[in-house]
Design an enzyme around this catalytic site. Structure first.
Site, PDB file in Angstrom:
ATOM      1  N   ASP A  54     -16.772  49.749  15.071  1.00 20.79           N
ATOM      2  CA  ASP A  54     -15.358  49.359  15.109  1.00 20.79           C
ATOM      3  C   ASP A  54     -15.090  48.095  14.315  1.00 20.79           C
ATOM      4  O   ASP A  54     -14.086  47.429  14.520  1.00 20.79           O
ATOM      5  CB  ASP A  54     -14.925  49.164  16.571  1.00 20.79           C
ATOM      6  CG  ASP A  54     -13.419  49.163  16.736  1.00 20.79           C
ATOM      7  OD1 ASP A  54     -12.711  49.573  15.793  1.00 20.79           O
ATOM      8  OD2 ASP A  54     -12.937  48.740  17.800  1.00 20.79           O
ATOM      9  N   HIS A 280     -16.134  41.450  16.899  1.00 22.86           N
ATOM     10  CA  HIS A 280     -14.914  41.516  16.087  1.00 22.86           C
ATOM     11  C   HIS A 280     -13.661  41.144  16.864  1.00 22.86           C
ATOM     12  O   HIS A 280     -12.766  40.514  16.302  1.00 22.86           O
ATOM     13  CB  HIS A 280     -14.768  42.906  15.445  1.00 22.86           C
ATOM     14  CG  HIS A 280     -14.634  44.026  16.405  1.00 22.86           C
ATOM     15  ND1 HIS A 280     -15.702  44.611  17.021  1.00 22.86           N
ATOM     16  CD2 HIS A 280     -13.537  44.684  16.863  1.00 22.86           C
ATOM     17  CE1 HIS A 280     -15.280  45.585  17.812  1.00 22.86           C
ATOM     18  NE2 HIS A 280     -13.977  45.644  17.743  1.00 22.86           N
TER      19      HIS A 280
END
Length: 841
Positions: A54, A280
């Site tokens: 992701d 992230h």
């Protein structure tokens, strides 16, 4: 856990955490693999796959990093079609590959099998058990899988970061086998899946080169604006990465070469604490406020570790340096040392505080004696006895303390001075020593040169800088006569987007400082530096209208919002410091402001007026070439991109490099001038993912200080030099007061010598497995380079290594006095190991 991992029932690694690679440094990405694989092996086994499920785009050098770590496959969810925003499958008409499998190639030529989660990384969630529901489920799933699969090996991912474990999965698989007896359903793992895929993948898979950044999409789903969400986090991250990898580790390596212990465990703790901020949704600044408040605490912990390691190494090294050559200037002489922990010789203005006299509390304090102590008629010498231009500031009496290893803390009062001067040609990965001495004549009799031309202009041998009435800069490269106009104009727009994506209100007019009169002052005027202060008082809308809050609560998608900014304004004061140093080819800028406006983005602009269709930007182990204009599919008016240390626009004759400290977002404007726009602040009020999550801290209200630099240059060689200057500008000088003493180390010294115009230094450390000295760099150019190095004292063997610090190839070298020239392929990440005599065998 250890039993299950050894039995292959639980699979771990190869990363320590799932990072955002674009927003973490080159070395942070290496340490993530290094510590992840080390820990995985300690627990019983490692999953040999590059796992990027992701991440918001993927770096171009990922295949080379993975191959150096012995990994041959990578899986990812973003970066190429057909996956679009909100994980929706898009048509593959312009998809870079006809399959979800491809050959992903780094710029050096390294390849891995790349596997796109074309149906996302949780495409196998909640598999039904009853025949009817399972039939409907698998009909849809198999159709989606077959649409992009290149072989009969198709990947179904059961589980997600938002998904509870499906405990009845074995039963669900049995139902699937019963419904589709001609299909072999396996409850598998990545190691086995990749082995099967490697033998089944066809020969006609496409080669996909470099970065995967979703450029062949409409541009609304790249999530690139996370590079500017909560910029304070990016700044803290940059500071901590640099302290660990460019200061603490090199200094500890110097000390280790001299016989000091290298604390692997403490470095590991520091790196892991830092990397816990690198997932992230963390470093990207796109979580709820509570998450990011905890990140600030982790950054502070990391800083304390790094500073502690730096001080430990400085204390040891300072006792090893011979300063006896300064004895002839008397007992009042105060020696000090300036370390250069970068990979190239360095010149620049440094500042150091010196205690000219101390009184320990345990021995009694005579404050009047401290106050009356004469500090007049002093000057700074280098270790050859040359007098240097220096600014001396009296800091008065200050409290401080020593922390001896073998006794209780020792508090003291000291009369303290601050010295500022230009240190020239400090050797790479080395130091020079200096001294503050009593002047033989009057220190005030020297001729005081100046870089100041008048109240708005300054220049050195390389650059002329003019400050215009509106506060913008006109910078002239005196070497080739190229002039750059309108630099450092500020721009502000509304932002009705969220932590993930920037969205300017429709029809809004951009506000700039172009037509604002600035106040301009000279604040520093010395022979070695000049500095101006520029003050803008700028009226900005105080926020978006309350309609934005309503749209957020009603989950109106950000691209469909109609909100505008209010007419009420607030005075936004910007203070800009512009500095020029005597022997520098750069202009250094610091901007400070107190942000009290909401829902907006502030940038600084650098029109280049250079004709070029491409530009270059610093990324992870790569200076990557990107096109100025987006692909034809791009619809988003904004075309922001990621950067690490700098962005450059150039042609064969001239160019402009703009470096930064923790400002990871830029855009090349399509304004006819190829303007470089650097984001200084983005203030938004919601997370913006699958619901309504207010994030008032993301408005970034309060004081901010941001730093960046301008490096004009000429042709190709000068362009590479501007990159090296940008890397050096990231690294703080390291200084320390010494005593008058004898020592094993000479007054000036380079612990490890290396030289290359194309290879940029990234790391110097001691391996935790071999205890060998490891240094690493990468070739910035698309042509072969040469790295010249000399073995450090005490080393008896040199070898090529990889990012896991494994010995690959012994490099022949006759003596420690001989230079070794190492060829480095285009865009190659090169790691070299040095063995000490006691580590062999």
């Amino acid at each position: 856990m250890k039993t299950y991992i050894k039995e292959g029932r639980i699979h771990v690694g190869p990363w320590y955490i799932l990072q955002d690679a674009f927003l973490t440094s080159s070395e942070s990405n290496v340490r993530n693999l290094l510590y992840g694989i080390k820990d995985s092996n300690d627990w019983g086994g490692v999953t040999k796959i590059g796992y990027f499920p992701d991440t918001f785009g993927n770096i171009g050098q990922a295949p080379q990093l993975l191959r150096q770590a012995g990994i041959h496959h990578a899986v990812f969810g973003r970066g190429v079609k057909p996956t679009g925003f909100n994980n929706m499958i898009q048509e593959a008409s312009s998809y870079e590959s006809p399959y979800s499998e491809m050959c992903w190639r780094s710029p050096d030529g390294s390849t891995v099998i790349g596997i796109l989660f074309a149906n996302w990384y949780c495409n196998g969630n909640e598999i039904p058990l009853d025949d009817e529901s399972a039939k409907i489920y698998w009909q849809s799933q198999l159709k989606s899988l077959e649409k992009y699969a290149s072989s009969s090996q198709m990947l179904v991912m059961n589980g997600c970061d938002h998904q509870p474990v499906q405990y009845n999965l074995p039963e669900a698989i049995q139902v699937a086998k019963k419904l589709y007896p001609n299909i072999d359903f396996k409850h598998s793992n990545f190691n086995d899946y990749c082995k099967e895929l490697s033998s089944a993948i066809p020969n006609d898979v496409k080669i996909i080169d470099g970065e995967l950044r979703s450029q062949h999409t409409d541009g609304w789903g790249t999530l690139v604006n996370t590079a500017s969400s909560r910029i304070y986090l990016k700044q803290l991250n940059q500071q901590n990465q640099v302290l660990l990898e460019k200061v603490a580790e090199p200094l500890a390596s110097f000390a280790w070469l001299q016989g000091d212990a290298y604390d692997h465990d403490l470095f590991e703790y520091g790196w892991k604490t830092l990397m816990q901020n690198h997932p992230h949704d963390s470093i990207c600044g796109c979580s709820i406020d509570d998450v990011h408040r905890e990140m600030v605490t982790r950054f502070e912990k990391t800083r304390q570790v790094a500073k502690g390691m730096i001080n430990k190494s400085l204390t040891f090294l300072s006792g090893e340096i011979d300063t006896s050559m300064f004895n002839k200037w008397g007992k009042s002489t105060i020696p000090f040392v300036v370390f250069n922990t970068t990979g190239h010789n360095r010149t620049g203005v440094i500042t150091i505080n010196l205690d000219v006299v101390k009184q320990y509390l345990s021995e009694g304090i005579n404050k009047q004696k401290l106050k009356n102590f004469s500090i007049q008629d002093r000057e700074v010498l280098d270790n050859h006895g040359n007098i240097l231009d220096c600014q001396i500031e009296d800091l008065g009496i200050e409290f401080d303390f020593d922390l001896p290893k073998d006794e209780f803390r020792r508090p003291y009062m000291a009369r303290r001075l601050r010295l500022t001067f230009e240190a020239e040609n400090i050797p790479a990965l080395g130091y020079n020593s200096f001294a503050l001495v009593l002047a033989e004549g009057s220190a005030n009799d020297c001729v005081w040169d100046s870089l100041i031309c008048n109240d708005r202009e300054m220049e050195n041998h390389y650059l002329h800088v003019k400050i215009n009435p509106n506060g913008s800069l006109t910078v002239t490269n005196k070497i080739n006569g190229q002039q750059y106009n309108d630099l450092c104009i500020y721009e502000d727009t509304g932002d009705i987007g969220n932590e993930y994506m920037y969205k300017q209100p429709s029809g809004e007019k951009t506000i700039t400082t172009r037509n604002i009169q600035a106040k301009i002052f000279v604040v520093k005027d010395t022979p070695f530096q000049a500095e101006y202060e520029i003050v803008h008082e700028w009226e900005l809308p105080i926020s978006a209208s309350t309609y934005l809050h309503q749209e957020q609560k009603e989950l109106v998608w950000f691209t469909e919002r109609k909100s505008q900014r209010v007419s009420e304004t607030i005075t936004h004061k910007i203070t800009t410091r512009v500095r020029l140093e005597k022997n520098s080819k750069g202009v250094y800028i610091t901007t400070s402001f107190n942000n009290q406006a909401k829902d907006h983005r502030m940038r600084v602009l650098f029109p280049t007026d250079i004709l070029s269709d491409v530009h270059y930007t610093d990324s992870v182990f790569e200076v990557v070439k990107r096109f100025n204009k987006p692909a034809k599919e791009w619809k988003n008016p904004d075309h922001s991109q990621h950067q690490q240390a700098f962005v450059n626009i150039s042609n064969e004759k001239s160019g402009l490099t703009v470096s930064n400290l923790g400002l990871n977002e830029y855009e090349i404007l399509r304004d006819g001038r190829n303007t470089i726009a650097i984001t200084l602040l983005r203030a938004v009020g919601e997370l913006g993912d699958w619901g309504y999550f207010p994030t008032p801290d993301a408005q970034c209200l309060g004081e901010h200080i941001v730093s960046y630099s301008i490096f004009p240059h000429e042709g190709e060689q000068s362009r590479l030099a501007s990159y090296q200057a940008s890397y050096q500008s990231q690294v703080p000088w390291t200084v320390n007061q010494l005593g008058l003493q004898t020592g094993e180390l000479p007054p000036t010294y380079a612990f490890i010598e290396w030289e290359s115009t194309k290879v940029s230094f990234t790391a110097l450390k001691v391996s935790h497995t071999s205890n060998d000295i490891i240094f690493r760099g990468f070739n910035m150019a698309e042509t072969e380079a040469w790295l010249s190095t000399r073995m450090p004292i005490g080393s008896v063997q040199v070898y090529r290594s990889n990012i896991l610090e494994e010995e690959l190839e012994t490099l022949s070298i006759p003596t420690s006095s001989s230079k070794l020239v190492i060829p480095v392929n285009q865009n190659e990440i090169v790691t070299v190991g040095f063995k000490k005599a006691e580590t062999i065998g």
